[in-house]
Write a protein that holds these residues in place. Structure first.
Motif, PDB file in Angstrom:
ATOM      1  N   ASP A   1       0.682  -1.167  -0.004  1.00  0.00           N
ATOM      2  CA  ASP A   1      -0.039   0.104   0.101  1.00  0.00           C
ATOM      3  C   ASP A   1       0.934   1.349  -0.071  1.00  0.00           C
ATOM      4  O   ASP A   1       0.623   2.240  -0.592  1.00  0.00           O
ATOM      5  N   ILE A   2       1.961   1.164   0.646  1.00  0.00           N
ATOM      6  CA  ILE A   2       2.845   2.225   0.622  1.00  0.00           C
ATOM      7  C   ILE A   2       3.293   2.632  -0.788  1.00  0.00           C
ATOM      8  O   ILE A   2       3.338   3.799  -1.235  1.00  0.00           O
ATOM      9  N   LEU A   3       3.728   1.555  -1.538  1.00  0.00           N
ATOM     10  CA  LEU A   3       3.998   1.669  -2.871  1.00  0.00           C
ATOM     11  C   LEU A   3       3.008   2.349  -3.780  1.00  0.00           C
ATOM     12  O   LEU A   3       3.350   2.851  -4.795  1.00  0.00           O
ATOM     13  N   GLU A   4       1.861   2.112  -3.294  1.00  0.00           N
ATOM     14  CA  GLU A   4       0.938   2.311  -4.246  1.00  0.00           C
ATOM     15  C   GLU A   4       0.087   3.791  -3.842  1.00  0.00           C
ATOM     16  O   GLU A   4      -0.981   4.202  -4.101  1.00  0.00           O
ATOM     17  N   LEU A   5       0.754   4.521  -2.798  1.00  0.00           N
ATOM     18  CA  LEU A   5       0.178   5.921  -2.240  1.00  0.00           C
ATOM     19  C   LEU A   5       0.173   6.814  -3.276  1.00  0.00           C
ATOM     20  O   LEU A   5       1.042   6.780  -4.273  1.00  0.00           O
ATOM     21  N   LYS A   6      -1.141   7.325  -3.343  1.00  0.00           N
ATOM     22  CA  LYS A   6      -1.214   8.368  -4.554  1.00  0.00           C
ATOM     23  C   LYS A   6      -0.731   9.777  -4.039  1.00  0.00           C
ATOM     24  O   LYS A   6      -1.138  10.417  -2.971  1.00  0.00           O
ATOM     25  N   PRO A   7       0.093  10.391  -4.830  1.00  0.00           N
ATOM     26  CA  PRO A   7       0.518  11.873  -4.284  1.00  0.00           C
ATOM     27  C   PRO A   7      -0.563  12.754  -4.458  1.00  0.00           C
ATOM     28  O   PRO A   7      -1.538  12.574  -5.341  1.00  0.00           O
ATOM     29  N   SER A   8      -0.478  13.833  -3.516  1.00  0.00           N
ATOM     30  CA  SER A   8      -1.657  14.827  -3.620  1.00  0.00           C
ATOM     31  C   SER A   8      -1.478  15.674  -4.585  1.00  0.00           C
ATOM     32  O   SER A   8      -0.416  15.955  -5.387  1.00  0.00           O
ATOM     33  N   LYS A   9      -2.701  15.958  -5.334  1.00  0.00           N
ATOM     34  CA  LYS A   9      -2.830  16.923  -6.381  1.00  0.00           C
ATOM     35  C   LYS A   9      -2.105  18.215  -6.444  1.00  0.00           C
ATOM     36  O   LYS A   9      -1.813  18.885  -7.099  1.00  0.00           O
TER      37      LYS A   9
END
Lengths: 133, 358
Positions: B28-36
């Motif tokens: 899940d850490i690897l798939e974290l989405k960066p904030s817009k």
């Protein structure tokens, strides 16, 4: 550059062919014998009434202290030998004698159930076989 | 429930995730989405993640002069964890004196041994997540080798983390709007007329709070697009014939929803009826300056009476006096007025029901 994650599989799952060749797995078993000249170790584990065994290639993790009958945790890649058997080429081998095996099995099953729920979207019946941990 | 939308920055601090070291799976850490809004904040579903705690086996090691990079594998994924060397080792050398009677060199060596891990060791690290060349990494604030000969630590981790996910991580933060969005009726079940009215009450409250509107009629509300779109939402269930009849006509539904929502606001004291003819006009309670001024004067006058000298005047006597001038103000509305006056420090509540003015 980084290796693939070692998904936990029980010994009987690896020997029954549920794991693909080349997959990185983590497993646990008792050291039955150590053939130093071939750099091979045989891990065994009882499940139900059957005794399952797996050959582990220890070229990368030698030297290590072999204690016959002790439980070892190993992480490595599954390979297929010429005679169709699956072997594990270990990158990590640690002695974990004293571990509570039923507790470990339960924890692994709980984690698998959680992952199945996440993927499936609905809770699935408790199962100890199949699927990544 | 889909709450994957990124909440606005002003709500990030309301989510405990923003401050804690989240025990996420490495996958899940690897798939974290960066904030817009920037790459320093990442999101797991609608939770802002800045720091994580990971536990796993070292499967990769790269030693450099100032740091060691460990590849940590927790069986769901492998992530690079940067463990900086300087602060830990320099602390011993900068102290100037040996601690505990051990010679300096031996201390340094021990420190180094404790902080050096080999392949196969179990590492626990807490640090910041960051992106480098499109890959997620962890920059550790602290890390240590975990001695786990009987796998107790790993077993308890395997049991703890799914529980954390089920109980907290996979649920929206309760305080944020991600937890209660306009499209969300808040509970399972089809949208009924009464639920739609409750939704409208919430929308109206927010609308009156944010806009400069001081008085409104039902016809005025029907000109506000955002409110009308909520009122026109199709109903999923109409258990009674009456509801079915109302739901059948858009105009009836809108009128019904607005009428009942306004009545609810009246009961709560957020608005009161200013005049009834020719059209019912509601006044937003705390925006009626005349009402606030009169209430304050009443309290000021009442406080001068001898029997009110100690505690101030009672709520009920204020209510009696206010309703002589403003007949449609109910007790809830007066409470709103008194709260507003107290906020602006014009009055003080000496007890739960007594007020003093200055």
């Amino acid at each position: 550059m980084l290796p693939a994650p070692g998904v936990f599989h029980f010994l009987w799952e690896i020997t029954s062919g549920a794991v693909q060749e080349g997959a990185t797995v983590r497993t646990i078993g008792r050291l039955a014998c150590y053939r130093l000249e071939d750099s091979e170790v045989t891990l065994t584990l009882r499940h139900g009434s059957a005794q399952h065994q797996l050959v582990v290639l220890t070229g990368f993790v030698e030297p290590f202290l072999p204690i016959t009958g002790a439980l070892y945790m190993t992480l490595g890649e599954c390979e297929s030998r010429g005679d169709g058997d699956t072997v594990l080429r270990a990158r990590v081998l640690t002695c974990v004698e004293g571990v509570n095996l039923p507790q470990l099995e339960h924890a692994v099953s709980e984690q698998r159930r959680f992952f199945q729920e996440r993927e499936g979207g609905t809770p699935t019946p408790h199962t100890t076989t199949g699927g990544p941990c | 429930m889909d709450f994957e939308e990124e909440p606005p920055p002003k709500e990030w601090g309301l989510d405990p995730f923003f401050f804690m070291f989240a025990k996420l799976y490495i996958k899940d850490i690897l798939e974290l989405k960066p904030s817009k809004l920037g790459r320093k904040i990442h999101f797991y579903k609608s939770h802002p993640v800045t720091k994580v705690e990971i536990l796993g086996a070292v499967v990769f090691k790269q030693e450099r002069e100032k740091f060691t990079c460990y590849g940590v594998d927790d069986s769901t994924g492998v992530i690079k964890c940067f463990c900086w060397k300087n602060s830990r080792q320099n602390k011993a050398s900068d102290s100037g004196q040996s601690i505990g009677g051990l010679p300096m060199a031996r201390q340094q060596q021990e420190l180094q041994e404790r902080s050096t891990l080999e392949l196969g060791d179990l590492i626990r690290a807490r640090g910041r997540v960051k992106t480098y060349r499109e890959q997620m990494e962890v920059s550790a604030f602290s890390y240590c080798k975990v001695d786990d000969p009987t796998l107790e630590v790993q077993i308890s981790w395997m049991r703890e983390v799914p529980r954390l996910y089920r109980k907290y991580y996979d649920k929206p933060c309760l305080g944020s709007s991600a937890g209660k969005r306009p499209g969300d009726t808040g509970s399972d079940g089809p949208l009924t007329l009464s639920k739609l009215v409750a939704l409208m009450v919430e929308q109206l409250r927010e609308f009156l709070r944010e806009s400069k509107v001081s008085t409104f009629s039902l016809q005025d509300l029907e000109t506000v697009d955002s409110l009308v779109s909520v009122a026109c939402r199709p109903l999923e269930s109409t258990p009674t014939e009456e509801e079915a009849e109302i739901a059948a006509s858009n105009a009836k539904r809108v009128r019904h929803v607005f009428t009942h929502a306004a009545q609810k606001l009246e009961e709560e004291g957020l608005a009161f009826v200013k005049k009834c003819y020719p059209v019912k006009v509601y006044q937003v309670t705390v925006k009626d300056q005349e009402l606030l001024r009169v209430t304050r004067q009443i309290i000021l006058a009442d406080c001068k009476l001898p029997h009110n000298a100690d505690q101030g005047c009672h709520f009920l006597s204020v209510f009696r006096s206010v309703t002589e001038r403003f007949r449609s103000v109910n007790k809830a509305a007066l409470r709103q007025v008194l709260d507003a006056l107290e906020l602006s420090s014009d009055i003080v509540s000496s007890t739960g029901s007594h007020y003093v003015a200055f």
